[in-house]
Design a protein around this motif. Structure first.
Motif, PDB file in Angstrom:
ATOM      1  N   VAL A  10      60.332  39.414  86.970  1.00  0.00           N
ATOM      2  CA  VAL A  10      59.843  37.991  86.473  1.00  0.00           C
ATOM      3  C   VAL A  10      61.037  37.515  85.655  1.00  0.00           C
ATOM      4  CG1 VAL A  10      58.504  36.815  84.849  1.00  0.00           C
ATOM      5  CG2 VAL A  10      57.259  38.367  86.466  1.00  0.00           C
ATOM      6  N   ALA A  11      61.827  38.554  85.007  1.00  0.00           N
ATOM      7  CA  ALA A  11      63.142  38.432  84.347  1.00  0.00           C
ATOM      8  C   ALA A  11      64.210  37.651  85.243  1.00  0.00           C
ATOM      9  CB  ALA A  11      63.427  39.532  83.646  1.00  0.00           C
ATOM     10  N   GLY A  12      64.045  38.247  86.596  1.00  0.00           N
ATOM     11  CA  GLY A  12      65.075  37.648  87.549  1.00  0.00           C
ATOM     12  C   GLY A  12      64.770  36.094  87.938  1.00  0.00           C
ATOM     13  N   LEU A  13      63.453  35.962  88.011  1.00  0.00           N
ATOM     14  CA  LEU A  13      62.901  34.632  88.299  1.00  0.00           C
ATOM     15  C   LEU A  13      63.224  33.569  87.384  1.00  0.00           C
ATOM     16  CD1 LEU A  13      59.929  35.302  90.035  1.00  0.00           C
ATOM     17  CD2 LEU A  13      61.653  34.772  91.331  1.00  0.00           C
ATOM     18  N   ALA A  14      63.081  34.021  85.992  1.00  0.00           N
ATOM     19  CA  ALA A  14      63.334  33.349  84.867  1.00  0.00           C
ATOM     20  C   ALA A  14      64.992  33.048  84.837  1.00  0.00           C
ATOM     21  CB  ALA A  14      62.958  33.712  83.618  1.00  0.00           C
ATOM     22  N   GLY A  15      65.620  34.118  85.228  1.00  0.00           N
ATOM     23  CA  GLY A  15      66.969  34.020  85.060  1.00  0.00           C
ATOM     24  C   GLY A  15      67.781  32.974  86.215  1.00  0.00           C
TER      25      GLY A  15
END
Length: 414
Positions: free
Chosen positions: A114-119
């Motif tokens: 999820v951090a990667g998608l938000a990133g």
């Protein structure tokens, strides 16, 4: 007209759109800081791996390569509209994480995913903020407006970090994440109050994506002050920012032996120094000499990074980090002004999108720092990064001295 009335009249807050944007940016930044602290601590506790902590920090900037396309979209459809969509995406992803926490199904892998998608989206937020300020703010208030806007990030870093640590400790991670979602939603709603026009509405034809990016790259290449600012932006993300962003959870736990509350204090210490510097630059206004300040305080910032690496106590870190926060803002704020001044309105979105590409230095710096810390140790790693930053800054000064250093050089004209 009294002095107080004159100050109010010439303040950026006299403009209605800026008041909405400042409030929206504060809510969004508050959510950013809470979310980063909560997830960063979760990763370091669950995995006990400095490599995964640096990976988490790097994933937050995954979208820097596509940031220029957000600028193009803003030029075509309106930067306010693009900003609303971005902040809606933050809220949706935070809601997914909140659901995972509430159902006790969150794992480090899912947190990183999820951090990667938000990133993919988050790196473009700051650049879009600055473009909106450039569209709505008179030239004589630009420096003050950017400085006061930056305070939203630092206020949120203090409040969000301390609140994130406290709420997780008292109420638990699930309740803390529900608050993160609410702050994102508030930020999106307040952004609707920002008034900005599309480039297309100004009678300017927006070119196809690749041609538009080429035009922006040509404009930067032909303007030495802007080109130097772009290179400096990459440099500080590569060699200075890793120590006050992605590595802080590792420093707090493994170097200082501190708790999550200690991490919150460290984050707040950096932000407190940043607020003081932002207020100072705001008071300077057009008297600031952007290019000189950017170079001087880059050297100071990197020197403090070297010193920071030699400290092994929480008390020492709390004394030094406010100074790092001051040097950081006295370097970054003039850099943003340098990029916006003299930029054609039709190219603002694309050029600030290109500026966001420089943030890619941060994940590179973070990913390199993990193995270096394992191999050489934290003090040696900070010394290497600081030395590289100082040498590279002096090279930039030597290359474009006539454009950056003299008082009446293009990069210093207010």
């Amino acid at each position: 007209m009294t002095v107080a009335q004159r100050v109010r009249t010439h303040s950026p807050f006299a403009i209605r759109s800026y008041r909405f944007q400042w409030s929206a940016d504060l809510m969004t930044s508050w959510a950013f800081e809470m979310e980063t602290l909560i997830l960063g601590w979760y990763i370091v506790v669950q995995t006990e791996s400095v490599l995964l902590v640096t990976l988490f920090g790097s994933l937050q900037f995954l979208g820097t390569l596509i940031a220029p396309f957000f600028g193009l979209a803003g030029d075509a459809f309106g930067h306010r509209n693009v900003m609303c969509l971005m902040r809606g995406a933050y809220a949706l992803l935070a809601a997914v994480l909140a659901a995972l926490v509430l159902t006790d199904t969150l794992t480090p892998f899912l947190a990183l995913l999820v951090a990667g998608l938000a990133g993919l989206v988050r790196p473009s937020d700051m650049g879009t903020r600055n473009v909106l300020i450039g569209e709505t703010m008179p030239e004589d208030r630009l420096t003050s407006a950017i400085s006061l806007s930056r305070i939203t990030s630092d206020l949120a870093r203090i409040g969000g970090a301390l609140a994130g640590a406290s709420i997780v400790a008292v109420l638990g991670m699930a309740q803390a994440y529900i608050m993160v979602v609410l702050f994102y939603v508030l930020g999106m709603v307040l952004t609707l109050g920002v008034s900005a026009t599309r480039v297309a509405e100004q009678g300017i034809v927006v070119p196809p994506p690749l041609r538009g990016l080429w035009e922006a790259a040509q404009a930067v290449w032909q303007a030495p002050p802007q080109l130097a600012a772009m290179l400096m932006a990459f440099l500080i993300n590569l060699t200075a920012y890793p120590f006050t962003l992605g590595l802080l959870p590792y420093i707090a736990r493994d170097i200082y032996g501190a708790s999550q509350a200690g991490l919150g204090y460290l984050v707040a210490a950096v932000a407190g120094g940043g607020i003081l510097a932002s207020l100072f630059v705001s008071r300077m206004g057009r008297a600031a000499q952007p290019a000189r300040m950017m170079l001087i305080f880059s050297v100071v910032w990197h020197g403090l990074v070297v010193l920071f690496g030699q400290i092994d106590s929480l008390a020492g870190g709390l004394l030094l980090l406010p100074l790092i926060g001051i040097a950081q803002m006295l370097c970054l704020l003039p850099m943003s002004v340098l990029l916006l001044r003299g930029t054609p309105p039709a190219l603002r979105g694309r050029i600030m999108g290109m500026r966001t590409l420089a943030v890619y230095g941060l994940p590179i710096g973070l990913l390199c720092s993990g193995p270096l810390i394992d191999w050489l140790g934290f003090p040696a790693t900070s010394a290497i990064y600081g030395a590289i930053g100082i040498i590279a800054t002096l090279l930039v000064l030597g290359t474009w001295r006539s454009h950056l250093w003299p008082r009446h050089a293009p990069g210093n004209i207010g």
